[in-house]
Scaffold this motif. Structure first.
Motif, mmCIF file in Angstrom:
data_model
loop_
_atom_site.group_PDB
_atom_site.id
_atom_site.type_symbol
_atom_site.label_atom_id
_atom_site.label_comp_id
_atom_site.label_asym_id
_atom_site.label_seq_id
_atom_site.Cartn_x
_atom_site.Cartn_y
_atom_site.Cartn_z
ATOM 1 N N UNK A 82 -2.091 21.941 9.627
ATOM 2 C CA UNK A 82 -2.983 21.847 10.659
ATOM 3 C C UNK A 82 -2.716 22.573 12.101
ATOM 4 N N UNK A 83 -2.364 23.848 11.702
ATOM 5 C CA UNK A 83 -1.939 24.538 12.954
ATOM 6 C C UNK A 83 -2.924 25.915 12.862
ATOM 7 N N UNK A 84 -3.098 26.450 13.983
ATOM 8 C CA UNK A 84 -3.760 27.882 13.790
ATOM 9 C C UNK A 84 -2.935 28.995 13.151
ATOM 10 N N UNK A 85 -1.507 28.736 13.422
ATOM 11 C CA UNK A 85 -0.779 29.706 12.731
ATOM 12 C C UNK A 85 -0.989 29.715 11.139
ATOM 13 N N UNK A 86 -1.112 28.380 10.601
ATOM 14 C CA UNK A 86 -0.923 28.234 9.183
ATOM 15 C C UNK A 86 -2.573 28.750 8.683
ATOM 16 N N UNK A 87 -3.436 28.486 9.514
ATOM 17 C CA UNK A 87 -4.839 28.945 9.209
ATOM 18 C C UNK A 87 -5.016 30.576 9.089
ATOM 19 N N UNK A 88 -4.482 30.878 10.068
ATOM 20 C CA UNK A 88 -4.418 32.431 10.159
ATOM 21 C C UNK A 88 -3.878 32.903 8.791
ATOM 22 N N UNK A 89 -2.676 32.666 8.650
ATOM 23 C CA UNK A 89 -2.002 32.946 7.524
ATOM 24 C C UNK A 89 -2.581 32.826 6.146
ATOM 25 N N UNK A 90 -3.476 31.761 6.032
ATOM 26 C CA UNK A 90 -4.269 31.551 4.815
ATOM 27 C C UNK A 90 -5.293 32.552 4.762
ATOM 28 N N UNK A 91 -5.896 32.869 6.019
ATOM 29 C CA UNK A 91 -6.762 33.886 5.962
ATOM 30 C C UNK A 91 -6.153 35.231 5.575
ATOM 31 N N UNK A 92 -5.065 35.790 5.928
ATOM 32 C CA UNK A 92 -4.251 36.889 5.620
ATOM 33 C C UNK A 92 -4.031 36.921 4.087
ATOM 34 N N UNK A 93 -3.879 35.965 3.533
ATOM 35 C CA UNK A 93 -3.667 35.751 2.137
ATOM 36 C C UNK A 93 -5.025 35.899 1.249
ATOM 37 N N UNK A 94 -5.963 35.644 1.908
ATOM 38 C CA UNK A 94 -7.275 35.832 1.181
ATOM 39 C C UNK A 94 -7.637 37.520 1.200
ATOM 40 N N UNK A 95 -7.204 38.091 2.408
ATOM 41 C CA UNK A 95 -7.472 39.441 2.696
ATOM 42 C C UNK A 95 -6.517 40.143 1.326
ATOM 43 N N UNK A 96 -5.325 39.421 1.274
ATOM 44 C CA UNK A 96 -4.428 40.402 0.416
ATOM 45 C C UNK A 96 -4.868 39.988 -0.996
ATOM 46 N N UNK A 97 -5.496 38.735 -1.412
ATOM 47 C CA UNK A 97 -6.108 38.405 -2.737
ATOM 48 C C UNK A 97 -7.044 39.450 -3.332
ATOM 49 N N UNK A 98 -7.819 39.672 -2.471
ATOM 50 C CA UNK A 98 -9.127 40.571 -2.647
ATOM 51 C C UNK A 98 -8.870 41.964 -2.212
ATOM 52 N N UNK A 99 -7.774 42.288 -1.736
ATOM 53 C CA UNK A 99 -7.339 43.536 -1.358
ATOM 54 C C UNK A 99 -8.428 44.178 -0.303
ATOM 55 N N UNK A 100 -8.604 43.470 0.724
ATOM 56 C CA UNK A 100 -9.518 43.602 1.764
ATOM 57 C C UNK A 100 -8.837 44.554 2.707
#
Length: 309
Positions: A82-100
């Protein structure tokens, strides 16, 4: 629908995949313009958006990605900091997952705060930032809720609730209790609902209110996520004005969609946002409250299409 080899969950409204631990929903062709939806809260989910609007956006030429934050909604069982750091990391993983390389972020309410913080840190990954009913200053939002509620109670000569408001006015305005009680008054006074929704909105609300998935997660972690985000990030005192100004200097396109019947925000708050972004980049819609993508779905979709061209 594309088949994902690792895990595939079929739902009524799209593909669901388990990627980088997060359960994610996608809609439309992956070759289309990418749009990531970030839900409100803390302690909520993306089900209403997915149920009524995600497919409509996909039908209009978008690859829509939607998910519940770690520790919330359908991802409630994942270990969350429940931190912004982890939340932003998850968003980065979504970018990576879908090669965005880039995507448009659509942030609803608290999700708009997350989207803005992410965009400010990773501006090179942003096509557009669209804020939907997003608090620009949490403290200003609380003050407006209290002032508007006080006006209602005074008109009704509701001494009991006026006493509660008086107690609230003397609390620490950065505390979680202050925020919780403020939102409770907003809810009880109908600040989240359009007074005279159009027929389409009525039908859409009826559709998602009967959704079994929404019922399942409607009250899940509604206390844990706000508590933990407050402990770690003190989000009740956040203002994203400086972030928006920073993004303007980085030439990131930012837009805002708000309802005139959204009791969380005053006209002055919307005017302040218009001053930052420019009048032409903020739409302030009649007969519309907090859930713009339901209250005025056609205008929501038309705006997203126009702003992402």
């Amino acid at each position: 629908m594309n088949k994902i080899i690792i895990v595939l969950f079929l739902t009524l409204f799209g593909n669901t995949v388990l990627a980088q631990e997060l359960e994610i929903q996608t809609f439309g062709n992956q070759n289309n313009k990418a749009l990531i939806f970030l839900h409100g809260g803390p302690g909520y989910n993306s089900v209403p958006f997915e149920q009524v609007t995600a497919n409509e956006l996909a039908n209009n030429g978008f690859f829509v990605i939607s998910y519940d934050r770690r520790g919330e909604g359908r991802n409630e069982n994942l270990k969350a900091e429940y931190t912004f750091t982890q939340t932003l990391e998850d968003l980065n993983k979504i970018y990576q997952k879908y090669q965005l390389k880039k995507a448009t972020l659509v942030g609803h309410s608290f999700g708009g705060i997350i989207a803005t913080i992410y965009a400010d840190k990773y501006s090179d990954k942003i096509n557009n930032l669209i804020l939907v009913s997003t608090p620009i200053s949490m403290q200003e939002t609380f003050k407006n809720i209290i002032a508007s509620s006080k006006e209602i109670y005074t008109e009704k000569d509701d001494k009991v609730n006026l006493n509660y408001i008086s107690m609230l006015e003397n609390m620490d305005s950065t505390s979680l209790e202050y925020a919780t009680y403020s939102f409770m008054h907003a809810m009880s006074n109908g600040f989240y609902s359009a007074k005279n929704p159009n027929q389409k909105a009525v039908e859409l609300y009826q559709k998602f209110k009967t959704d079994t998935l929404l019922k399942k997660y409607a009250s899940k972690n509604e206390y844990l996520a706000p508590q933990k985000f407050w402990e770690n990030e003190q989000y009740t005192s956040i203002s994203i004005k400086k972030n928006l100004e920073s993004l303007q200097n980085k030439n990131v396109s930012i837009f805002g969609l708000y309802g005139k019947e959204d009791g969380l925000y005053s006209k002055e708050q919307i005017a302040s946002l218009e001053h930052i972004l420019g009048n032409e980049k903020v739409k302030y819609l009649e007969n519309c409250s907090h859930n713009v993508f339901i209250d005025r779905q056609d205008e929501f979709i038309d705006s997203v299409k126009k702003w992402t061209n």
